[in-house]
Design a protein around this motif. Structure first.
Motif, short mmCIF file in Angstrom:
data_model
loop_
_atom_site.label_atom_id
_atom_site.label_comp_id
_atom_site.label_asym_id
_atom_site.label_seq_id
_atom_site.Cartn_x
_atom_site.Cartn_y
_atom_site.Cartn_z
N ILE A 460 1.04 -1.02 -0.09
CA ILE A 460 -0.02 -0.46 0.00
C ILE A 460 0.79 1.20 0.09
O ILE A 460 0.62 2.36 -1.15
CB ILE A 460 -1.14 -0.47 1.25
N THR A 461 1.04 1.57 0.66
CA THR A 461 2.59 2.32 1.14
C THR A 461 3.33 2.20 -0.47
O THR A 461 3.84 3.95 -1.18
CB THR A 461 4.13 2.39 2.54
N ALA A 464 1.14 4.46 -2.82
CA ALA A 464 0.62 5.80 -2.76
C ALA A 464 1.97 6.98 -2.94
O ALA A 464 1.58 7.43 -3.56
CB ALA A 464 0.83 5.67 -1.06
#
Length: 471
Positions: A460-461, A464
């Motif tokens: 997810i990081t 992003a």
């Protein structure tokens, strides 16, 4: 913070093989590779060679980075030492982003310094995950066996052979070629700003390109490792000179200029510089497979990333303390002495030229693996003759990627913007998202739940960060 403290920190965060496990997977992999067919005609004996302490002798293993050829024209892997592998990883993660790190502190303050260390830990971790995907555990003996050779083969295991090779191959090739182009662009810019003549910028880029033309003759990773060592030496000289200058200005350090807060508008610039200065995953499967002692791979990853995180943080912090809000996007522009600035720029050019062979060699190997393994495996014959040397036509073909990078470096306007848009995708996918994704799919049954959650958070990081970089 000492270097030994960095290593202890990494060992607490990242799991390591036991000595017994190191020897086991090295021996098992050697058995598996020794049983493959030589030249497609004869099987080798199913006997375990003498492999003390996990050291591996040279063997026939198919086309791969770090290989030369036997007298029959069959590619043979030429082992490299742990130090050789370390120089190549250092070359990849201590790249030309060094000169932009103080600018990251300008926009991100202390948070940028934190992310310089945090990114080192995460990219080291995902690199180890990627290499772990190369191995399966023998259900009978419990030993680790290397069943995959490349990033593409890992993707094929997860996504299937139809689309996986195309997706990962394309992402790798774009990342490598764009890195080569960036090095030529930087060389031209630095020479143009250092030597004041009537030469246009394009001429300096062409002149610098002549120095990387001999890369077409590179046929094994050992030679590339020597050039990466030279790159590391140039990197150390640049660090010593600039940090030494910063220490002479200690009385004027601007401590209050470093922010504790994050600017929503400016921090993405800082984060992008930090994240994309740690991409080395394209090279890791090959480097690990080429090491004469694969049991040392994790230690090599620990000390290279620990050293990179520490020195990047130190360099960025001290340079920003000297120039504060006047910090330029390329730190050498802040040097007032033309002679001093020229000295640093020349070493930056040397560093860029010595950095070029690693991504170029990896890109050429991707092309050879896909097109030039010999018929009927691939559409074209092998680039190597039976005497182990490259064919003349192969040298010509190997020169084309160099010419291609030169043309793009000269004629594509606003290439930096284009590189940021595409690189923000390829960099985060190759270094953050895909290693965790592939490890979850391949090792799901043996991965504890808290590691699964951690891997999902990294994905997810990474996604992003990639999205922010394209904003």
């Amino acid at each position: 913070m000492s270097f030994s403290m960095d290593l202890r920190f990494f060992r607490r965060i990242l799991p390591s093989y036991s000595d017994e496990e190191t020897v086991n997977f090295a021996k098992a992999d050697q058995i598996e590779m020794m049983t493959q067919k030589v030249n497609g005609t004869a099987d080798m004996k199913h006997s375990e060679p003498d492999t003390p302490n996990g050291h591996l002798p040279s063997y026939d293993s198919g086309v791969s980075l770090g290989q030369s050829t036997s007298n029959t024209g069959t590619p043979v892997r030429k082992p490299i030492s742990t130090w050789d592998a370390g120089w190549n990883v250092t070359n990849a993660i201590q790249g030309m982003f060094l000169v932009a790190l103080p600018y990251a502190v300008l926009h991100g303050g202390y948070w940028s310094l934190f992310f310089l260390l945090f990114a080192a830990v995460i990219t080291c971790y995902t690199g180890l995950l990627l290499v772990e995907c190369l191995y399966d555990v023998d259900p009978v003996t419990g030993e680790k066996i290397r069943v995959r050779e490349t990033y593409v083969e890992i993707a094929q295991e997860v996504w299937g052979a139809r689309f996986a090779a195309r997706i990962v191959y394309t992402a790798q090739f774009i990342e490598l070629i764009m890195t080569c182009i960036l090095y030529l662009v930087l060389c031209g810019d630095l020479m143009d700003s250092t030597i004041k003549t009537s030469f246009p910028l394009k001429s300096w880029t062409i002149i610098c390109c002549f120095f990387v033309l001999p890369c077409a003759f590179l046929i094994n990773l050992k030679a590339v490792s020597r050039l990466s060592f030279g790159c590391t030496v140039a990197h150390i000289i640049i660090n010593v000179v600039i940090l030494g200058y910063c220490l002479t200005k200690a009385n004027n350090w601007q401590w209050k200029e470093v922010d504790y807060r994050i600017s929503i508008h400016d921090f993405p610039v800082s984060l992008g510089i930090v994240i994309f200065s740690y991409t080395s995953h394209i090279f890791l499967p090959t480097l690990e497979g080429s090491m004469s002692n694969r049991g040392e791979f994790k230690k090599m990853m620990y000390w290279t990333h620990a050293a990179a995180g520490f020195f990047k943080m130190l360099f960025a912090y001290l340079c920003f303390l000297v120039w504060g809000r006047d910090t330029s996007d390329v730190i050498t522009e802040n040097l007032t002495s033309e002679m001093f600035k020229g000295f640093v720029n020349i070493f930056l050019v040397i560093k860029a030229l010595l950095s070029y062979p690693l991504p170029y060699y990896a890109a050429v190997e991707l092309l050879e693996r896909a097109l030039f393994q010999g018929m009927p495996t691939t559409p074209f014959p092998s680039c190597f003759a039976q005497d182990g040397y490259l064919h003349v036509w192969a040298l010509f073909l190997r020169s084309l990627p160099i010419v291609f990078t030169l043309v793009l470096a000269i004629y594509i306007p606003h290439f930096g913007v284009l590189m940021g848009l595409i690189g923000s995708f390829t960099g985060t996918m190759l270094s953050f998202v895909w290693p965790c994704w592939f490890h979850l799919k391949i090792k799901w049954d043996v991965t504890p739940w808290y590691y699964k959650v951690f891997h999902i958070l990294i994905m997810i990081t990474g996604a992003a960060c990639g999205s922010i970089g394209r904003v």
